[in-house]
Write a protein that holds these residues in place. Structure first.
Motif, short mmCIF file in Angstrom:
data_model
loop_
_atom_site.label_atom_id
_atom_site.label_comp_id
_atom_site.label_asym_id
_atom_site.label_seq_id
_atom_site.Cartn_x
_atom_site.Cartn_y
_atom_site.Cartn_z
N MET A 279 45.65 48.89 38.51
CA MET A 279 44.95 48.71 39.79
C MET A 279 45.19 47.31 40.32
N SER A 280 45.72 47.22 41.52
CA SER A 280 46.01 45.93 42.14
C SER A 280 44.90 45.56 43.11
N LEU A 281 44.60 44.29 43.20
CA LEU A 281 43.62 43.83 44.19
C LEU A 281 44.11 44.11 45.60
N ASP A 282 45.43 44.27 45.77
CA ASP A 282 45.96 44.59 47.09
C ASP A 282 45.45 45.95 47.57
N VAL A 283 45.17 46.86 46.64
CA VAL A 283 44.62 48.16 47.03
C VAL A 283 43.26 47.97 47.68
N PHE A 284 42.44 47.13 47.09
CA PHE A 284 41.12 46.86 47.67
C PHE A 284 41.25 46.14 49.01
N ARG A 285 42.25 45.27 49.12
CA ARG A 285 42.46 44.58 50.40
C ARG A 285 42.84 45.58 51.49
N ASN A 313 44.33 53.18 22.96
CA ASN A 313 45.55 52.63 23.60
C ASN A 313 45.37 52.48 25.10
N ARG A 314 44.15 52.17 25.50
CA ARG A 314 43.91 51.82 26.89
C ARG A 314 44.39 50.39 27.10
N GLN A 315 45.16 50.15 28.13
CA GLN A 315 45.78 48.85 28.31
C GLN A 315 44.92 47.90 29.13
N HIS A 316 43.64 47.94 28.87
CA HIS A 316 42.72 47.00 29.50
C HIS A 316 41.59 46.71 28.52
N THR A 317 40.97 45.57 28.67
CA THR A 317 39.80 45.22 27.86
C THR A 317 38.54 45.45 28.68
N ARG A 318 37.43 45.36 27.99
CA ARG A 318 36.14 45.48 28.68
C ARG A 318 36.02 44.42 29.77
N GLN A 319 36.36 43.16 29.44
CA GLN A 319 36.19 42.08 30.40
C GLN A 319 37.14 42.22 31.58
N GLU A 320 38.37 42.65 31.31
CA GLU A 320 39.32 42.86 32.41
C GLU A 320 38.82 43.93 33.37
N TYR A 321 38.23 44.97 32.82
CA TYR A 321 37.68 46.02 33.66
C TYR A 321 36.53 45.49 34.51
N LEU A 322 35.61 44.76 33.89
CA LEU A 322 34.47 44.22 34.63
C LEU A 322 34.91 43.19 35.67
N ASP A 323 35.93 42.41 35.35
CA ASP A 323 36.46 41.44 36.32
C ASP A 323 37.04 42.16 37.53
N LEU A 324 37.73 43.27 37.28
CA LEU A 324 38.31 44.06 38.37
C LEU A 324 37.22 44.61 39.28
N ARG A 326 34.22 43.37 39.65
CA ARG A 326 33.60 42.23 40.36
C ARG A 326 34.44 41.80 41.56
N GLU A 327 35.75 41.68 41.35
CA GLU A 327 36.65 41.28 42.44
C GLU A 327 36.65 42.31 43.56
N ALA A 328 36.63 43.57 43.18
CA ALA A 328 36.64 44.64 44.18
C ALA A 328 35.40 44.57 45.06
N LYS A 329 34.25 44.31 44.45
CA LYS A 329 33.01 44.25 45.21
C LYS A 329 32.98 43.04 46.15
N LEU A 330 33.69 42.00 45.79
CA LEU A 330 33.79 40.83 46.69
C LEU A 330 34.67 41.16 47.90
N ILE A 331 35.73 41.91 47.67
CA ILE A 331 36.67 42.25 48.74
C ILE A 331 36.11 43.36 49.62
N VAL A 332 35.47 44.36 48.99
CA VAL A 332 34.90 45.51 49.71
C VAL A 332 33.44 45.65 49.28
N PRO A 333 32.52 44.91 49.91
CA PRO A 333 31.13 44.90 49.45
C PRO A 333 30.47 46.27 49.41
N GLU A 334 30.90 47.19 50.27
CA GLU A 334 30.26 48.51 50.34
C GLU A 334 30.90 49.53 49.42
N ILE A 335 31.78 49.10 48.53
CA ILE A 335 32.54 50.02 47.69
C ILE A 335 31.65 50.73 46.66
#
Length: 477
Positions: A279-285, A313-324, A326-335
């Protein structure tokens, strides 16, 4: 609570379309599993419609019965076997009836269904639907037929799907096939093959056809839409207003979203399913840029425990998921977000389970798809990991996750109360024939009284004055 899969204890979803003049044979087509199977059934119906088959909702009328199957859950396979046993009995009264299995279960079980159990005449994998006319000729000659060869490039991009069993308002548009993410619990890479992306020209062409035919919302579909990547240019004749596309050598998912939203500014756009690692932050943008891209993402997490994520074998960690998130909610507050969560995976401890509980509370999902782990033969987990969590523990953990999601859903629905929502009318309320139902941008179901002059497919403004766990109740302005 919404369900991702058709109820696996019941019959699948059967489809019928308007008869094509001149067709003399009848097809009974039933689908199980995910949205990709529903989309594939539309491709199959299109191919067979050109081969003289009209669809029927009555299995006893059929000359050909096809079950588009799912191997993700054991119960889905059990249900299909029960249906096939019933059709085997039907063949005794209709000896010329052809019964076939399509999709993931066909790919996984292959010869077993044909030879050992003798339940079917035809077995066709998800990349072999073009071969159906040839395979049917073999069965009509008294032979069993099989094609489960996986492809590295098949996308069915040139086939216009027949829209089955829908409301004429919303439709799926497949943009990728297959999956390269080798999650240890998942059979999909083995039944659907390597990941491949579809030419964006054909995607936009299909979306335009849907708009021209009265559809108001599309869902861009794939096992993992975020890894969409297409290389190449294209002929200018493919578009009226897309000359800038000819300069592109690579199109990522965010760019595809931008193209579709720009070309069709009045159509609603959703997409599924996303993978956190891609998932890219560009998608949220892009979601923030375009009003017509709905502010909702289904983002499977599976577990809140790093130990479990590694084992899966999920290629993300708990923190990476939560960071994603958090960033998404900053870009799209109503998400809004929904989840997939699996409990009781191999060696899951109580601490691992509590990590999932705490992650759910932190994210505050609108809703989710929750299930207990069950082994799927052929997966890395089945081959190398013990399914060692007792069923009663799985059941208890699953209930805790379901109960928590119920609380979160209730809170999230309440947060929409007292606000005006843009709602696309997609049907009549199941509980009240005097009410419309539709979804807001966040994918929440909204019901409201029918007013004179409104019709299916209208986009209306609704003031929400109350809510339940899964529904918003409002009044059209």
């Amino acid at each position: 609570m919404q369900e991702k899969y058709i109820d696996e204890t019941k019959q699948g979803e059967a489809y019928a379309i308007a008869d094509k003049i001149g067709n003399t044979k009848k097809l009974f087509l039933e689908s199980y599993g995910c949205q990709m199977n529903m989309s594939d059934s539309e491709i199959v119906a299109s191919i067979l419609n050109d081969q003289g088959y009209n669809t029927t909702l009555k299995e006893e009328e059929a000359d050909l019965i096809l079950l588009n199957t799912c191997s993700v859950r054991e119960k889905a396979e059990q249900t299909v076997r029960m249906r096939l046993s019933k059709f085997k009995s039907l063949k005794r009264t209709k000896p010329n009836l052809i019964v076939g299995v399509l999709g993931c279960m066909a790919e996984r079980l292959k010869h077993k269904l044909l030879e050992e159990e003798q339940l079917v005449d035809l077995v066709v994998g998800p990349d072999a639907y073009r071969d159906l006319p040839n395979l049917l000729k073999e069965t009509e000659g008294g032979k069993d037929a099989i094609n489960v060869i996986l492809s590295k490039d098949e996308t069915y991009a040139d086939i216009s799907p027949v829209r089955l069993g829908g409301n004429g308002v919303t439709a799926f548009v497949t943009i990728t096939r297959g999956c390269d993410n080798m999650c240890t619990f998942c059979i999909v890479p083995f039944t659907r093959g390597r990941e491949r992306s579809r030419d964006p020209h054909s995607i936009i062409r299909e979306c335009k056809e849907l708009w021209d035919n009265g559809y108001k919302e599309i869902t861009l579909l794939g096992q993992n839409v975020d890894s969409y990547l297409w290389y190449g240019g294209g002929a200018k004749k493919d578009f009226d207003k897309a000359s800038e596309m000819q300069q592109l050598t690579a199109v990522h998912f965010a760019e595809l979203l931008d193209m579709v939203a720009t070309e069709l500014p009045e159509i609603r756009i959703r997409f599924a399913t996303s993978n956190p690692q891609d998932m890219s932050l560009d998608v949220f943008r892009m979601m923030a840029k375009h009003h017509n891209i709905c502010k909702y993402v289904h983002l499977p997490v599976q577990s809140g425990s790093d130990n479990m994520l590694k084992a899966m074998n999920r290629q993300h960690t708990r923190q990476e998921y939560l960071d994603l998130i958090r960033e998404a909610k900053l870009i799209v507050p109503e998400i809004a977000f929904s989840q997939d969560i699996m409990v009781g995976f191999c060696n899951e401890t109580e601490e691992d389970h509590q990590d999932t509980i705490s992650l759910m509370k932190e994210v505050e999902y609108d809703y989710g798809y929750m299930f207990a782990y069950s082994e799927r033969p052929g997966t890395p987990a089945h081959k190398k990991m013990p399914d060692n969590i007792p069923d009663d523990v799985k059941s208890r953990r699953l209930q805790e996750v379901v109960d928590l999601q119920g609380e979160l859903s209730t809170l999230r629905m309440k947060s929409y109360v007292g606000k005006v929502h843009e709602v696309l009318i997609d049907g009549i309320s199941r509980k009240n024939v005097n009410q419309w139902k539709g979804r807001n941008s966040q994918n929440a179901v909204v019901v409201f009284d029918i007013k004179e002059g409104t019709k299916l497919g209208d986009t209306v403004q609704v003031f929400v004055n109350s809510s339940t766990r899964g529904t918003l109740i409002g009044e059209m302005l």
